[in-house]
Design an enzyme around this catalytic site. Structure first.
Site, PDB file in Angstrom:
ATOM      1  N   ARG A 199     -40.123  -0.969  12.645  1.00 39.75           N
ATOM      2  CA  ARG A 199     -39.442  -2.241  12.363  1.00 39.75           C
ATOM      3  C   ARG A 199     -39.797  -3.312  13.389  1.00 39.75           C
ATOM      4  O   ARG A 199     -39.673  -4.494  13.129  1.00 39.75           O
ATOM      5  CB  ARG A 199     -37.933  -2.035  12.352  1.00 39.75           C
ATOM      6  CG  ARG A 199     -37.419  -1.088  11.284  1.00 39.75           C
ATOM      7  CD  ARG A 199     -35.937  -0.828  11.464  1.00 39.75           C
ATOM      8  NE  ARG A 199     -35.182  -2.066  11.349  1.00 39.75           N
ATOM      9  CZ  ARG A 199     -34.831  -2.601  10.182  1.00 39.75           C
ATOM     10  NH1 ARG A 199     -35.198  -2.016   9.062  1.00 39.75           N
ATOM     11  NH2 ARG A 199     -34.135  -3.713  10.141  1.00 39.75           N
ATOM     12  N   ASP A 228     -30.393  -7.533  13.912  1.00 41.21           N
ATOM     13  CA  ASP A 228     -29.778  -8.382  14.933  1.00 41.21           C
ATOM     14  C   ASP A 228     -28.943  -7.641  15.963  1.00 41.21           C
ATOM     15  O   ASP A 228     -29.073  -7.889  17.147  1.00 41.21           O
ATOM     16  CB  ASP A 228     -28.909  -9.444  14.262  1.00 41.21           C
ATOM     17  CG  ASP A 228     -29.798 -10.584  13.802  1.00 41.21           C
ATOM     18  OD1 ASP A 228     -29.316 -11.490  13.137  1.00 41.21           O
ATOM     19  OD2 ASP A 228     -31.005 -10.512  14.132  1.00 41.21           O
TER      20      ASP A 228
END
Ligand SMILES: c1cc(-c2cnc[nH]2)ccn1
Length: 244
Positions: free
Chosen positions: A154, A169
């Site tokens: 990711r 986040d």
């Protein structure tokens, strides 16, 4: 990034890594995963990869030589150097900061044990670092390897699009737990959507989300707060009464 996996079930991890963000990363050439099975390097009619533990006791231990040959074959397959990471309950606990460090490497070599584990001489002689994904025992290191692959994939440039990156986040940006999320319908038997999220006031929405992350982190994982580097307003939020 290139990832070489030494495992008795490399296809297991390849399957896990074949979906969603990680699958797309492979299709786009941002990530490649290569499996190396020690059984392919085992000798004798039965291609033995494990044997009974010296000193007695239950289960079997993975033998040195098939693993060592698979590790050497993996290393020889690409000129890029790589540290060998052994996924084991005895390893350093995996955190997002470790993931970030791993994600910056050109190549990863992941060793997955099965049975009772691996002959300690192989660990001492070949393994550079051990990583654990939690204090529990799995059937093997493959699920842990899949977790590491997903987390580092990711963070590869170009892997996450805007929609995906929102999910990155919480731990990635500030080490806090994520805030609550809502979507349609606005009204539901299970409750309504917090008014602020419908206000269109992006500054207020950002404050609300940050406060929710902080309150949720304090409630569920206060150990994370120390490293979060809170500002004065955020400290006031935490010092105020819960429903303020
Ligand atoms: C990493 C590996 C393992 C594990 C490997 N083999 C049995 N359990 C458990 C937790 N984190």
């Amino acid at each position: 990034m290139r990832i070489d996996l030494i495992s008795l079930f490399p296809e297991f991890v390849a399957q896990c890594a074949g979906f969603g963000v990680v699958g797309r990363a492979q299709e786009r050439g941002l990530l490649s995963i290569h499996g190396w099975n020690p059984r392919d390097y085992a000798e004798g009619n039965y291609r033995r990869v494990d044997d009974r533990p010296f000193g007695g006791g239950p289960g079997m231990v993975m033998m040195i030589d098939p693993l060592r040959a698979a590790i050497r074959a993996a290393r020889a397959a690409d000129p890029a150097p790589a540290r060998l990471i052994y996924l084991s309950p005895q390893g350093r606990p995996l955190t997002q900061s470790i993931v970030r460090e791993l994600a910056g490497r050109e190549r990863l070599l992941l060793l997955c044990g099965r049975y009772e584990g691996v002959d300690e001489r192989l660990v001492a002689g070949e393994v550079d670092e051990e990583l654990s994904i939690g204090d529990y025992v799995l059937s093997g290191g493959e699920l842990a390897a899949a977790v590491v692959i997903d987390a580092v994939a990711r963070l590869q440039d170009g892997v996450l699009n805007d929609a995906d990156s929102a999910a990155q986040d919480s731990f990635e940006a500030d080490g806090l737990l994520d805030c609550p999320h809502y979507t349609r319908p606005v009204e539901h038997a299970l409750g309504a959507v917090p008014e602020v999220l419908l206000s269109g006031n992006h500054a207020e929405i950002a404050r609300w989300r940050r406060r929710q992350s902080l309150l949720r982190t304090r409630e569920r994982r206060p150990d994370l707060l120390a490293a979060a580097g809170l500002g004065p307003e955020e400290r006031r939020w935490l010092d105020a009464q819960p429903d303020d």
